[in-house]
Design an enzyme around this catalytic site. Structure first.
Site, PDB file in Angstrom:
ATOM      1  N   HIS A 124       0.994  -1.214   0.332  1.00  0.00           N
ATOM      2  CA  HIS A 124      -0.186  -0.157  -0.394  1.00  0.00           C
ATOM      3  C   HIS A 124       0.903   1.676   0.694  1.00  0.00           C
ATOM      4  O   HIS A 124       1.957   1.143   0.553  1.00  0.00           O
ATOM      5  CB  HIS A 124      -0.379  -0.008   1.491  1.00  0.00           C
ATOM      6  CG  HIS A 124      -1.945   1.100   0.919  1.00  0.00           C
ATOM      7  ND1 HIS A 124      -1.958   2.572   1.806  1.00  0.00           N
ATOM      8  CD2 HIS A 124      -3.416   1.281   1.034  1.00  0.00           C
ATOM      9  CE1 HIS A 124      -2.481   2.946   1.726  1.00  0.00           C
ATOM     10  NE2 HIS A 124      -3.376   2.256   1.452  1.00  0.00           N
ATOM     11  N   ASP A 201       3.298  -4.824   8.112  1.00  0.00           N
ATOM     12  CA  ASP A 201       1.836  -3.767   8.712  1.00  0.00           C
ATOM     13  C   ASP A 201       1.101  -4.801   7.776  1.00  0.00           C
ATOM     14  O   ASP A 201       0.512  -6.099   7.160  1.00  0.00           O
ATOM     15  CB  ASP A 201       2.115  -3.523   6.845  1.00  0.00           C
ATOM     16  CG  ASP A 201       0.485  -2.506   6.972  1.00  0.00           C
ATOM     17  OD1 ASP A 201      -0.352  -2.540   7.475  1.00  0.00           O
ATOM     18  OD2 ASP A 201       0.316  -2.263   5.005  1.00  0.00           O
ATOM     19  N   GLN A 204      -4.357  -5.314   6.946  1.00  0.00           N
ATOM     20  CA  GLN A 204      -5.130  -6.625   6.217  1.00  0.00           C
ATOM     21  C   GLN A 204      -5.150  -7.224   7.166  1.00  0.00           C
ATOM     22  O   GLN A 204      -6.287  -8.333   6.344  1.00  0.00           O
ATOM     23  CB  GLN A 204      -5.495  -5.905   4.984  1.00  0.00           C
ATOM     24  CG  GLN A 204      -5.012  -5.095   3.666  1.00  0.00           C
ATOM     25  CD  GLN A 204      -6.634  -4.526   3.565  1.00  0.00           C
ATOM     26  OE1 GLN A 204      -7.399  -5.175   4.022  1.00  0.00           O
ATOM     27  NE2 GLN A 204      -6.624  -2.862   4.454  1.00  0.00           N
ATOM     28  N   LYS A 227     -10.203  -1.070  10.657  1.00  0.00           N
ATOM     29  CA  LYS A 227     -10.316  -1.925   9.577  1.00  0.00           C
ATOM     30  C   LYS A 227     -10.513  -3.041  10.853  1.00  0.00           C
ATOM     31  O   LYS A 227     -10.604  -4.230  10.151  1.00  0.00           O
ATOM     32  CB  LYS A 227      -9.146  -1.993   8.938  1.00  0.00           C
ATOM     33  CG  LYS A 227      -8.602  -1.263   7.798  1.00  0.00           C
ATOM     34  CD  LYS A 227      -7.091  -1.844   6.796  1.00  0.00           C
ATOM     35  CE  LYS A 227      -7.244   0.037   6.413  1.00  0.00           C
ATOM     36  NZ  LYS A 227      -7.699  -0.047   5.028  1.00  0.00           N
ATOM     37  N   CYS A 365      -5.074   1.974  -3.726  1.00  0.00           N
ATOM     38  CA  CYS A 365      -3.440   3.196  -2.867  1.00  0.00           C
ATOM     39  C   CYS A 365      -2.512   2.347  -3.000  1.00  0.00           C
ATOM     40  O   CYS A 365      -1.663   1.672  -2.327  1.00  0.00           O
ATOM     41  CB  CYS A 365      -3.232   3.348  -1.464  1.00  0.00           C
ATOM     42  SG  CYS A 365      -5.078   4.965  -1.026  1.00  0.00           S
TER      43      CYS A 365
HETATM   44  N1  PMP Z   1      -1.341  -1.128   4.474  1.00  0.00           N
HETATM   45  C1  PMP Z   1      -2.882  -1.689   4.289  1.00  0.00           C
HETATM   46  C2  PMP Z   1      -1.813  -2.981   3.363  1.00  0.00           C
HETATM   47  C3  PMP Z   1      -3.868  -0.715   3.930  1.00  0.00           C
HETATM   48  O1  PMP Z   1      -4.298  -1.917   3.193  1.00  0.00           O
HETATM   49  C4  PMP Z   1      -3.981   0.066   3.959  1.00  0.00           C
HETATM   50  C5  PMP Z   1      -5.898   1.095   4.418  1.00  0.00           C
HETATM   51  N2  PMP Z   1      -5.967   0.726   3.228  1.00  0.00           N
HETATM   52  C6  PMP Z   1      -3.068   1.464   5.158  1.00  0.00           C
HETATM   53  C7  PMP Z   1      -1.810  -0.027   5.410  1.00  0.00           C
HETATM   54  C8  PMP Z   1      -3.275   2.589   5.529  1.00  0.00           C
HETATM   55  O2  PMP Z   1      -3.800   2.441   6.396  1.00  0.00           O
HETATM   56  P1  PMP Z   1      -4.386   3.888   7.187  1.00  0.00           P
HETATM   57  O3  PMP Z   1      -5.326   4.369   5.602  1.00  0.00           O
HETATM   58  O4  PMP Z   1      -5.843   3.135   7.846  1.00  0.00           O
HETATM   59  O5  PMP Z   1      -3.295   3.772   8.202  1.00  0.00           O
END
Ligand code: PMP
Length: 407
Positions: A124, A201, A204, A227, A365
């Site tokens: 991401h 990270d 997910q 999430k 993203c």
């Molecule tokens: N890492 C991953 C794999 C994500 O899917 C996301 C959010 N889509 C993020 C980081 C960022 O999360 P946040 O916008 O809640 O900080």
């Protein structure tokens, strides 16, 4: 046979019971943000009804009570992810802020000219841009682990990319586009054989697989509350104490200090050293309720049910013939990215929305990954434990309609 209490669960989520575009809402955008059970909503309003005040500083009753709940939740998170100490649990805004914290503070301390940070092509943007920008500042380089066509990491390439210049490895536990669950334990133990720290990270994975810091042995781990059925604006950075002690604070201000004089400051102990300013107390109350909810349901039960949803949807989409699924790894979380024949994902998303179904379309993203596949975007349906097979049938009907309209 174990019966999954789906009706009772759905009753806990008020938002699910509404009409959208004259159809009952079907919410398949859970990878972007999950909905909140009534228990979480009540925890937040309860905080404002009885406990609201600033924490840590007050000698009065409310401040004590809110501080106890706040610090109690830190311990609860510690147990939830099986960390060694609550000093290793830092409250942040979410995964993005957690990664920025590490990139900034670890970068300042440990990254210099010629060094390399290793990430993967499926990250991401939150796990790309902080490293990219920090490396530009430090005259270092970001290297990308490639993937196979099915969306699994190329582990041979990974091993070849690790060298004496590698100072940190940052990879996602599960991809928000492909659903791939990465072999993070293997990555961590290989990295540690060269004394390289690893950030995982978990944005997910946490709500689907849970996480165990002792078992994983990663050096940093992050996730976002929103999430995992908790509110927005609250998240976690886990870091091994030896690293959190060694790296400098990320933001300066109240809470993160011990003493301040006109020309000098001494910093607070962990975890407060990384929590400058008034924290998101309501978010922490909500996170507490969300973790309780997940624990009550059980991560194994959740995983089994969501796997059934994933298998059902995968079989249905595959049977349609001209649906290209992007991401067919053996180990996946419960999401499917796909291209609906030769219809542009955005056009498909608009028609699907007209039928009351929320899916995501776009690059999610993860532009480097979308470029790697040489596709414009995908449609992504991501499932949570409150979704049903009947809802997946409705998605299939909507896709048939899309194909009829654009066919
Ligand atoms: N890492 C991953 C794999 C994500 O899917 C996301 C959010 N889509 C993020 C980081 C960022 O999360 P946040 O916008 O809640 O900080």
């Amino acid at each position: 046979m174990e019966i999954f209490p789906i009706q009772k669960i759905r009753e806990d989520f008020p938002i699910l019971h509404q009409m959208v575009n004259n159809h009952p809402l079907v919410y398949f955008d859970n990878a972007a943000s999950t909905q909140k059970p009534i228990q979480v909503i009540k925890a937040i309003s309860g905080y404002y009804e009885t406990d609201n005040c600033n924490i840590h500083r007050g000698v009065h009753f409310l401040s004590h009570r809110a501080t106890e709940s706040f610090e109690g939740t830190r311990k609860m998170v510690q147990r939830f992810i099986n960390a060694a100490s609550s000093n290793e649990i830092i409250f942040t805004k979410g995964a993005t802020e957690s990664i920025n914290l590490v990139a900034s503070s670890f970068g300042k301390k440990y990254i210099s000219s010629g060094d390399e940070v290793l990430i993967s092509i499926m990250e991401h943007h939150s796990n790309i841009v902080p490293w990219q920008q920090m490396c530009i500042e430090q005259n270092a380089k970001v290297k990308f682990i490639p993937i196979h066509e099915n969306g699994e990491l190329d582990m041979d390439a990974f091993r070849k990319l690790v060298n004496e210049k590698t100072k940190l490895i940052a990879v996602t536990h599960a991809s928000n586009v492909l659903g791939t669950v990465n072999p993070v334990k293997e990555i961590i133990s290989y990295a540690h054989s060269f004394n390289i720290p690893v950030l995982i990270d978990g944005a997910q994975s946490i709500s689907h697989l849970g996480s165990d810091m002792h078992d994983l042995d990663c050096d940093f781990y992050c996730f976002s509350g929103h999430k995992m059925y908790a509110p927005m604006g609250i998240g976690i950075l886990y870091g091994k104490e030896k690293y959190l002690e060694a790296i400098p604070p990320y933001q300066m201000g109240g809470e993160m200090i011990k003493t301040v004089h006109k020309d000098t400051t001494t910093f607070n102990d962990l975890p407060f050293k990384f929590e400058a300013g008034t924290p998101n107390v309501e978010g922490v109350y909500g996170l507490h309720a969300a973790i309780l909810y997940l624990q009550d349901l059980g991560m194994d039960t959740i995983r089994k049910y969501e796997t059934k949803l994933l298998d059902y949807a995968t079989n249905k989409l595959t049977a349609m013939g001209d649906i290209r699924i992007i991401g067919t790894a053996k180990e996946k979380t419960s999401l499917i990215s796909f291209l609906p024949g030769n219809v542009h994902p955005y056009d498909a998303g608009v028609i699907i929305d007209k039928m009351g179904i929320a899916v995501r379309t776009g690059h999610h993203c993860a532009m480097p990954l979308i470029e790697w596949y040489k596709i414009p975007a995908t449609v992504r349906a991501s499932f949570a434990f409150y979704n049903t097979m009947e809802e997946i049938d409705l998605l299939i009907e909507a896709i048939i309609k899309v194909k009829n309209i654009f066919g």
